[in-house]
Design a protein around this motif. Structure first.
Motif, short mmCIF file in Angstrom:
data_model
loop_
_atom_site.label_atom_id
_atom_site.label_comp_id
_atom_site.label_asym_id
_atom_site.label_seq_id
_atom_site.Cartn_x
_atom_site.Cartn_y
_atom_site.Cartn_z
N MET A 70 -68.41 -62.93 -15.73
CA MET A 70 -69.70 -63.62 -15.81
C MET A 70 -70.17 -63.71 -17.27
O MET A 70 -70.70 -64.74 -17.70
N ILE A 71 -69.96 -62.64 -18.03
CA ILE A 71 -70.32 -62.66 -19.45
C ILE A 71 -69.45 -63.67 -20.18
O ILE A 71 -69.94 -64.45 -20.99
N GLU A 72 -68.15 -63.67 -19.89
CA GLU A 72 -67.25 -64.63 -20.55
C GLU A 72 -67.70 -66.07 -20.25
O GLU A 72 -67.72 -66.91 -21.15
N ALA A 73 -68.08 -66.35 -19.01
CA ALA A 73 -68.56 -67.69 -18.66
C ALA A 73 -69.84 -68.02 -19.44
O ALA A 73 -70.01 -69.15 -19.92
N ASP A 146 -79.89 -63.74 -20.07
CA ASP A 146 -80.50 -64.73 -19.17
C ASP A 146 -79.50 -65.21 -18.12
O ASP A 146 -79.84 -65.32 -16.94
N ASP A 147 -78.27 -65.49 -18.54
CA ASP A 147 -77.24 -65.92 -17.58
C ASP A 147 -76.93 -64.83 -16.56
O ASP A 147 -76.77 -65.12 -15.37
N LEU A 148 -76.84 -63.59 -17.02
CA LEU A 148 -76.59 -62.49 -16.09
C LEU A 148 -77.74 -62.32 -15.10
O LEU A 148 -77.50 -62.10 -13.91
N ALA A 149 -78.94 -62.44 -15.58
CA ALA A 149 -80.11 -62.31 -14.69
C ALA A 149 -80.07 -63.38 -13.60
O ALA A 149 -80.37 -63.10 -12.44
N ARG A 150 -79.72 -64.60 -13.98
CA ARG A 150 -79.62 -65.68 -12.98
C ARG A 150 -78.48 -65.43 -12.02
O ARG A 150 -78.59 -65.68 -10.82
#
Length: 153
Positions: A70-73, A146-150
């Protein structure tokens, strides 16, 4: 110069980003997965914090992605908008150093050398000022957070 106070959330994000760095450098084998991370979050008592590491890897029975992927994305999305911020994040957490060298972003350097560098040396390696390095690092951390939270909702 006064250093900003680091919160537990900052430290937890660092743990995740360092796990992502190891994941990138060692062939994409996750060390934390979404299911174990979510279960830790749901089991927290008020005032408790999360200790990261040692997840069950990519074999999530629900087919969810690992936190590292998910972090890589998130970093790939960031690189479309701000490649410099993505490069700073990769160098800071030693994630994909070989790809930085291959793309000509930095000259050949070992992961061990990068690990021993302070932020000023890393900034020079990327050919930017320390101030720019720190600003881009903060931009990248916020984007990933922010992406991880979503993604974890």
């Amino acid at each position: 110069m006064v250093r900003p106070i680091r919160t537990q959330a900052d430290k937890d994000l660092d743990d995740l980003l360092f796990a992502w760095g190891r994941w990138c450098e060692f062939g994409g084998e996750p060390t934390v997965n979404t299911a174990s991370f979510q279960s830790k979050v749901m089991a927290l008592e008020p005032g408790e914090t999360i200790t990261m590491g040692g997840g069950s890897g990519p074999s999530d029975p629900l087919g969810r992605d690992s936190v590292e992927s998910m972090i890589e994305a998130a970093v790939m999305r960031l690189s479309e908008a701000d490649i410099a911020a993505a490069n700073v994040l990769r160098l800071q957490y030693q994630a994909g150093i070989r790809s930085l060298v291959k793309r000509g972003v930095i000259r050949s350097v070992s992961a061990r050398m990068v690990e021993q560098m302070n932020q000023d040396a890393r900034a020079r390696t990327l050919g930017v000022s320390l101030r720019t390095y720190r600003r881009k690092l903060q931009t990248a951390r916020v984007a990933v957070q922010d992406d991880l939270a979503r993604g974890l909702r």
